[in-house]
Design a protein around this motif. Sequence first.
Motif, mmCIF file in Angstrom:
data_model
loop_
_atom_site.group_PDB
_atom_site.id
_atom_site.type_symbol
_atom_site.label_atom_id
_atom_site.label_comp_id
_atom_site.label_asym_id
_atom_site.label_seq_id
_atom_site.Cartn_x
_atom_site.Cartn_y
_atom_site.Cartn_z
ATOM 1 N N VAL A 111 -1.302 0.704 -3.785
ATOM 2 C CA VAL A 111 -2.043 -0.543 -3.210
ATOM 3 C C VAL A 111 -2.089 -1.726 -4.839
ATOM 4 C CG1 VAL A 111 -4.388 -1.717 -3.132
ATOM 5 C CG2 VAL A 111 -3.484 1.221 -2.488
ATOM 6 N N LYS A 112 -1.807 -2.936 -4.227
ATOM 7 C CA LYS A 112 -1.113 -3.951 -5.108
ATOM 8 C C LYS A 112 -2.138 -4.497 -4.602
ATOM 9 C CE LYS A 112 0.539 -1.455 -7.965
ATOM 10 N NZ LYS A 112 0.414 -0.973 -9.262
ATOM 11 N N TRP A 113 -3.127 -5.756 -5.485
ATOM 12 C CA TRP A 113 -4.097 -7.258 -5.138
ATOM 13 C C TRP A 113 -3.629 -8.480 -6.189
ATOM 14 C CZ3 TRP A 113 -8.736 -6.128 -2.309
ATOM 15 C CH2 TRP A 113 -9.125 -4.756 -1.843
ATOM 16 N N PHE A 114 -3.459 -8.559 -5.388
ATOM 17 C CA PHE A 114 -3.006 -10.413 -5.766
ATOM 18 C C PHE A 114 -4.998 -11.107 -5.705
ATOM 19 C CE2 PHE A 114 -2.169 -15.450 -5.630
ATOM 20 C CZ PHE A 114 -2.375 -14.862 -6.546
ATOM 21 N N ARG A 115 -5.806 -11.439 -7.086
ATOM 22 C CA ARG A 115 -7.031 -12.304 -6.842
ATOM 23 C C ARG A 115 -7.028 -14.147 -6.558
ATOM 24 N NH1 ARG A 115 -9.300 -7.177 -5.988
ATOM 25 N NH2 ARG A 115 -9.666 -6.062 -7.569
ATOM 26 N N LYS A 127 -6.868 -12.473 -2.535
ATOM 27 C CA LYS A 127 -6.029 -13.642 -1.325
ATOM 28 C C LYS A 127 -5.012 -12.400 -0.599
ATOM 29 C CE LYS A 127 -3.668 -18.042 -1.960
ATOM 30 N NZ LYS A 127 -3.954 -18.396 -1.348
ATOM 31 N N TYR A 128 -4.160 -12.252 -1.369
ATOM 32 C CA TYR A 128 -3.251 -11.038 -1.066
ATOM 33 C C TYR A 128 -3.838 -9.516 -0.744
ATOM 34 C CZ TYR A 128 0.224 -15.220 -1.169
ATOM 35 O OH TYR A 128 0.165 -16.414 -1.381
ATOM 36 N N ILE A 129 -3.181 -8.551 -0.401
ATOM 37 C CA ILE A 129 -3.419 -7.148 -0.874
ATOM 38 C C ILE A 129 -1.650 -6.413 0.161
ATOM 39 C CG2 ILE A 129 -4.726 -6.794 1.813
ATOM 40 C CD1 ILE A 129 -6.013 -4.346 -0.198
ATOM 41 N N PHE A 130 -1.983 -5.673 -0.930
ATOM 42 C CA PHE A 130 -0.450 -4.788 -0.170
ATOM 43 C C PHE A 130 -0.712 -3.016 -0.802
ATOM 44 C CE2 PHE A 130 3.474 -2.190 -1.846
ATOM 45 C CZ PHE A 130 4.465 -3.033 -1.093
ATOM 46 N N TRP A 131 0.145 -2.521 0.213
ATOM 47 C CA TRP A 131 -0.504 -1.310 -0.189
ATOM 48 C C TRP A 131 0.699 -0.584 0.720
ATOM 49 C CZ3 TRP A 131 -3.002 -3.729 3.742
ATOM 50 C CH2 TRP A 131 -3.853 -3.423 5.368
ATOM 51 N N ALA A 132 0.703 1.265 0.502
ATOM 52 C CA ALA A 132 1.866 1.753 0.968
ATOM 53 C C ALA A 132 1.820 3.288 0.801
ATOM 54 C CB ALA A 132 3.147 1.658 0.395
ATOM 55 N N PHE A 133 1.483 4.228 2.092
ATOM 56 C CA PHE A 133 1.128 5.443 2.094
ATOM 57 C C PHE A 133 1.910 6.147 1.159
ATOM 58 C CE2 PHE A 133 -1.358 3.879 5.383
ATOM 59 C CZ PHE A 133 -2.495 3.945 4.800
ATOM 60 N N ARG A 134 1.329 7.560 0.620
ATOM 61 C CA ARG A 134 2.801 8.429 -0.430
ATOM 62 C C ARG A 134 4.009 8.739 -0.146
ATOM 63 N NH1 ARG A 134 6.249 7.801 -4.196
ATOM 64 N NH2 ARG A 134 4.518 6.369 -5.290
ATOM 65 N N SER A 178 5.276 -0.274 4.366
ATOM 66 C CA SER A 178 3.958 -0.305 3.916
ATOM 67 C C SER A 178 3.258 -1.602 4.631
ATOM 68 C CB SER A 178 5.017 -1.317 2.496
ATOM 69 O OG SER A 178 5.763 -2.274 2.819
ATOM 70 N N TYR A 179 2.261 -2.146 3.916
ATOM 71 C CA TYR A 179 1.808 -3.456 4.727
ATOM 72 C C TYR A 179 0.779 -4.749 3.467
ATOM 73 C CZ TYR A 179 1.578 0.259 7.865
ATOM 74 O OH TYR A 179 1.228 2.294 8.998
ATOM 75 N N ALA A 180 0.896 -5.518 4.576
ATOM 76 C CA ALA A 180 -0.275 -6.554 3.766
ATOM 77 C C ALA A 180 -0.580 -7.410 4.242
ATOM 78 C CB ALA A 180 1.197 -7.572 2.997
ATOM 79 N N ILE A 181 -1.873 -8.039 4.006
ATOM 80 C CA ILE A 181 -2.321 -8.617 4.276
ATOM 81 C C ILE A 181 -2.758 -9.819 3.657
ATOM 82 C CG2 ILE A 181 -4.990 -9.261 5.394
ATOM 83 C CD1 ILE A 181 -5.526 -6.384 5.555
ATOM 84 N N VAL A 182 -2.681 -11.033 4.345
ATOM 85 C CA VAL A 182 -2.334 -12.748 3.685
ATOM 86 C C VAL A 182 -2.533 -13.600 4.078
ATOM 87 C CG1 VAL A 182 -0.404 -11.999 2.306
ATOM 88 C CG2 VAL A 182 0.251 -13.079 4.536
ATOM 89 N N ASP A 183 -3.220 -14.463 3.764
ATOM 90 C CA ASP A 183 -3.982 -15.791 3.941
ATOM 91 C C ASP A 183 -2.960 -16.987 5.437
ATOM 92 O OD1 ASP A 183 -2.569 -16.659 1.965
ATOM 93 O OD2 ASP A 183 -3.737 -17.903 1.846
ATOM 94 N N TYR A 195 8.599 -8.411 -2.872
ATOM 95 C CA TYR A 195 8.781 -7.888 -4.656
ATOM 96 C C TYR A 195 8.143 -6.852 -4.531
ATOM 97 C CZ TYR A 195 8.506 -7.778 -9.639
ATOM 98 O OH TYR A 195 8.781 -7.813 -11.256
ATOM 99 N N ARG A 196 6.884 -6.889 -4.391
ATOM 100 C CA ARG A 196 6.787 -5.282 -4.537
ATOM 101 C C ARG A 196 6.547 -4.341 -3.535
ATOM 102 N NH1 ARG A 196 3.879 -9.477 -6.272
ATOM 103 N NH2 ARG A 196 2.629 -9.327 -8.041
ATOM 104 N N PHE A 197 7.342 -4.360 -2.283
ATOM 105 C CA PHE A 197 8.235 -3.467 -1.989
ATOM 106 C C PHE A 197 9.429 -2.910 -2.701
ATOM 107 C CE2 PHE A 197 11.272 -2.002 1.423
ATOM 108 C CZ PHE A 197 10.337 -1.186 2.093
ATOM 109 N N ARG A 198 10.192 -3.591 -3.221
ATOM 110 C CA ARG A 198 11.205 -3.884 -3.717
ATOM 111 C C ARG A 198 10.929 -2.714 -4.896
ATOM 112 N NH1 ARG A 198 16.363 -2.394 -3.599
ATOM 113 N NH2 ARG A 198 17.259 -4.181 -2.491
ATOM 114 N N HIS A 199 10.132 -2.916 -5.744
ATOM 115 C CA HIS A 199 9.806 -2.369 -7.211
ATOM 116 C C HIS A 199 8.762 -0.856 -6.951
ATOM 117 C CE1 HIS A 199 10.905 -4.953 -10.141
ATOM 118 N NE2 HIS A 199 10.385 -6.278 -8.995
#
Length: 270
Positions: A111-115, A127-134, A178-183, A195-199
């Motif tokens: 889980v990664k957040w972007f404030r 502002k954004y949130i990214f998550w991917a289940f193991r 994986s998923y992300a919610i953005v504006d 970028y987060r999907f790759r890393h």
Amino acid sequence: MKKKNHHMWKITCWVDAHNCFGSCRGNDNRSLNSTTIAFYIIHSVEKDIAYQVKHIQADIKNILNVDISYWNAWHGSRKVIENIYGTWESNFANLPKYIATLQTSNHNTVVKWFRNPNGSSHVATFKYIFWAFRPAINAFHLCRPVISIDAFRLRGSYTGKMLIDVTKDANNNILPISYAIVDEETTHSWSWFLYRFRHFVAQDSQLCVILEQHQGISHAMENLEEWKEPLGYHRFCLRHIRSNLMKKYKNVRLKSFCWDIGSTTQKKRL
């Protein structure tokens, strides 16, 4: 009712067994507000959250013999849903707790957040949130190295976009990764997501990426070092190509030919 031409009152309907609604049809009885409607439809909404407004109107008509407006029925349904599942505001307020629970239930979930940089110093707003289940990450590395990415518009009081990437396993079943919610779909949001999907998911895997013709995606794929060849190969979605072709050439046979050519996996032997 009071007659207009004099000051006398006239009884227009007599009900032997009195109740608050009587046997009137199509009235605007103030007693029949959205709160009362919610009381009568709560069990139906619990069984089916997609309980349609027209069905609410029909059921209230059968139960109480009174017509109700579309908006009264809609507000009654909304009150039941909010009582059961909470309001838009309470659900968004509980988003960090929900994500934390997902991580607790699914160990090593990313889980990664972007404030929001313009948010208050006292309250951190995302502002954004990214998550991917193991389990999805582990399964992805056993699938073919081809992913498709796209975006979907969120509905409700809080609009936004959900970004998602999927692949196919050996049985041709679709696996969301994986998923992300953005504006909004922008170059920045797509770059942040990829970028987060790759890393955190793909790492050093060589991938072929099927994508729609969105400038934000194309720019991210061309400018991010992690997605340049030989780590990433970019191809356009055949459905979007066919759709764009049909906008200019409205021909059913051409539509079929486009799909056959695009989905062919080997050269034809002459």
